[in-house]
Scaffold this motif. Sequence first.
Motif, PDB file in Angstrom:
ATOM      1  N   UNK A  55     -15.412 -37.783  10.636  1.00 15.58           N
ATOM      2  CA  UNK A  55     -14.644 -36.698  10.025  1.00 15.58           C
ATOM      3  C   UNK A  55     -15.480 -35.422   9.998  1.00 15.58           C
ATOM      4  N   UNK A  56     -14.892 -34.354  10.453  1.00 21.80           N
ATOM      5  CA  UNK A  56     -15.575 -33.060  10.472  1.00 21.80           C
ATOM      6  C   UNK A  56     -15.200 -32.298   9.205  1.00 21.80           C
ATOM      7  N   UNK A  57     -16.167 -31.947   8.355  1.00 24.12           N
ATOM      8  CA  UNK A  57     -15.830 -31.232   7.114  1.00 24.12           C
ATOM      9  C   UNK A  57     -15.282 -29.846   7.397  1.00 24.12           C
ATOM     10  N   UNK A  58     -14.435 -29.393   6.507  1.00 23.81           N
ATOM     11  CA  UNK A  58     -13.837 -28.062   6.657  1.00 23.81           C
ATOM     12  C   UNK A  58     -14.913 -26.982   6.686  1.00 23.81           C
ATOM     13  N   UNK A  59     -15.941 -27.160   5.861  1.00 17.73           N
ATOM     14  CA  UNK A  59     -16.996 -26.141   5.812  1.00 17.73           C
ATOM     15  C   UNK A  59     -17.719 -26.017   7.143  1.00 17.73           C
TER      16      UNK A  59
ATOM     17  N   UNK B 277      -3.900 -23.075  -5.515  1.00 15.05           N
ATOM     18  CA  UNK B 277      -3.656 -21.647  -5.291  1.00 15.05           C
ATOM     19  C   UNK B 277      -2.181 -21.395  -4.954  1.00 15.05           C
ATOM     20  N   UNK B 278      -1.596 -22.273  -4.143  1.00 20.02           N
ATOM     21  CA  UNK B 278      -0.177 -22.116  -3.806  1.00 20.02           C
ATOM     22  C   UNK B 278       0.698 -22.268  -5.049  1.00 20.02           C
ATOM     23  N   UNK B 279       0.365 -23.263  -5.886  1.00 20.48           N
ATOM     24  CA  UNK B 279       1.131 -23.440  -7.132  1.00 20.48           C
ATOM     25  C   UNK B 279       0.972 -22.222  -8.049  1.00 20.48           C
ATOM     26  N   UNK B 280      -0.242 -21.655  -8.066  1.00 18.44           N
ATOM     27  CA  UNK B 280      -0.481 -20.479  -8.902  1.00 18.44           C
ATOM     28  C   UNK B 280       0.372 -19.300  -8.451  1.00 18.44           C
TER      29      UNK B 280
ATOM     30  N   UNK C 126     -10.846 -33.290   0.699  1.00 16.58           N
ATOM     31  CA  UNK C 126      -9.825 -33.486  -0.330  1.00 16.58           C
ATOM     32  C   UNK C 126      -9.886 -32.379  -1.386  1.00 16.58           C
ATOM     33  N   UNK C 127     -11.120 -32.021  -1.777  1.00 16.88           N
ATOM     34  CA  UNK C 127     -11.252 -30.970  -2.782  1.00 16.88           C
ATOM     35  C   UNK C 127     -10.803 -29.613  -2.244  1.00 16.88           C
ATOM     36  N   UNK C 128     -11.120 -29.346  -0.996  1.00 12.46           N
ATOM     37  CA  UNK C 128     -10.650 -28.087  -0.383  1.00 12.46           C
ATOM     38  C   UNK C 128      -9.123 -28.053  -0.369  1.00 12.46           C
ATOM     39  N   UNK C 129      -8.513 -29.185  -0.006  1.00 13.85           N
ATOM     40  CA  UNK C 129      -7.047 -29.260   0.006  1.00 13.85           C
ATOM     41  C   UNK C 129      -6.486 -29.067  -1.408  1.00 13.85           C
TER      42      UNK C 129
ATOM     43  N   UNK D 207     -17.562 -29.610  -9.126  1.00  9.52           N
ATOM     44  CA  UNK D 207     -16.368 -28.965  -8.554  1.00  9.52           C
ATOM     45  C   UNK D 207     -15.124 -29.809  -8.824  1.00  9.52           C
ATOM     46  N   UNK D 208     -15.264 -31.158  -8.765  1.00  7.48           N
ATOM     47  CA  UNK D 208     -14.112 -32.029  -9.057  1.00  7.48           C
ATOM     48  C   UNK D 208     -13.684 -31.866 -10.505  1.00  7.48           C
ATOM     49  N   UNK D 209     -14.631 -31.789 -11.423  1.00  7.38           N
ATOM     50  CA  UNK D 209     -14.292 -31.583 -12.834  1.00  7.38           C
ATOM     51  C   UNK D 209     -13.578 -30.248 -13.036  1.00  7.38           C
ATOM     52  N   UNK D 210     -14.057 -29.214 -12.352  1.00  9.11           N
ATOM     53  CA  UNK D 210     -13.429 -27.891 -12.493  1.00  9.11           C
ATOM     54  C   UNK D 210     -12.042 -27.861 -11.875  1.00  9.11           C
ATOM     55  N   UNK D 211     -11.868 -28.574 -10.760  1.00  4.70           N
ATOM     56  CA  UNK D 211     -10.543 -28.653 -10.140  1.00  4.70           C
ATOM     57  C   UNK D 211      -9.569 -29.377 -11.072  1.00  4.70           C
TER      58      UNK D 211
END
Length: 535
Positions: free
Chosen positions: A189-193, A265-268, A256-259, A306-310
């Motif tokens: 798997x290639x990370x988004x970053x 953001x879309x919901x916001x 998954x976190x990026x998604x 980051x997971x906790x903040x998400x």
Amino acid sequence: MLSALLLFTLIGSMTLVPAFAQSTPAPVDPAPIDNGFSVSLNSPSSTNIDISGTSDSTSNDVILQVFAPNGNLVTIDQIAVTDGVFQTSLTTGGSLWNQDGVYSISIKQGIDYTLEIPINIISGVTADTSISKVLPSVIPVTPIESILVPTLEPTPQSVTQSDIIVSLLEQSSNQVNQQINQSVLAGISIPVTLDTAFDAGLSKHITSLEFIENGDLENGRITALEALSLFEDTLEKLSLLENNPQNNNVIHEINNQVKDIVDLKNDAEKIRNLIQTNTLDITLEQYDSMIISAQQSLANGDLLKSKQQIDAADDLLDDLFDNIEDKAEQQEEKEKRFNKFVEDTVEDLEDIINDADKLGLSLSIIASLNAVIAELQSAENISNIVDVTNDEGTLGDFFDDNPALIPDDDDQREDAIDEMDDALKEIKKAEAKISQSSIDGKIVEVSKQVLGDSRQMMDKSEQAFTAGLFDDAEDLAEDAKDLAKEARMKFLGKSFDDLDDERDEDDRNEREEDHDDRNEKDDDHDRNELDDNND
């Protein structure tokens, strides 16, 4: 990084030391020749490779490239030829050297000379190697007649600095693209970053070529540095992924976190549209701050934080949705009440018009009343209704001019409206203060609850006003205003535990006061008894 260091000296003439290379190579004596091109390579079973050589050509620097057993470019170097001699040293360290097998070292000088030297490397350590290679001179001996009669044949064109930059960029970008494709085919798997870094490198690549095409070699070199740095960083990370399949779990989590962040953001955006459509007094500052923090933690590699903040942002988003639904319902109910108020007011004004003859009203007064009715009926929202009916509005001006027509309860209604306006302003101030304090990290749990009590009290005030209970509406609005002030000033920064401690302290003080009172009463009683006995 190696390609970046190479480009750093393209404009100058000093010898470049690539990444993974020593700055002061050990001297190696090449095979002595008078003409031609020679290279000597020595590596006594270590992590150092010493390379030196001679050349009878001074028109170009020497370009050194190292290729791994799988054909991937490992490093590249540009070496200046000084007085016919060149030298450099390599260190076989880093993830790009981690393949076992035969590496190919390519040494070129323009289009005149090319040599390939193999070297075996196992676990980053070279085999004991000592190789010398010689090429005959390609610089022709000039016959006498050629001096007398100039030749018309063109001489080969030298490789320019821009050619080197373009070649490096093409090789690096192709290598990264090939490596990504190989990783995908291998199920990695290639990370988004990582994709983002590669895309940024491609963008810099294009910009560098544009500078070069426009003749701006300096900016082309600088931008190429940035592109090559991004390409090499991508290769390093790809190599780590290939050699540690367990990183796939981390990559999946990052993706998954990026998604999740994108979905939030879309919901916001949907929430912002709802707020704007319904003209609701709700802010998303705290939520936006949480998303920014989550992105920063993710970029820093702190996946747990980051997971906790998400998750916290997701919970806040749910609360915002619930708040919007409540606000929308309150708004709808408020509009119903104000519409009922408009209907009653219009009905009262029409009754006055119908009794115009009895009241002796002039045509101008009747026209003014009809104008007020028209304004009320055309009001598009609650704000318009308030503008018409308050002291400065059309209805207020009318009754100022005609005080005899003021209904008996109009003074009470105006007092209630004024108190309700003050309460709403205080509630807005409290909302803004609490929101900012939450962003600043202060404790706001008690303030939020008290502010909620203030809103409920305000709803009751509006219901009383609609029912014509203006005195009750005024009292309830005053209570709502006081609660909003306390939420903004008294309880901000306090937790429920703090309140419990304060109550315990108050209870202790009260018990001490009661104890003191009882002791004082006992003392008085004893004194009285003593006085009685003395008598």
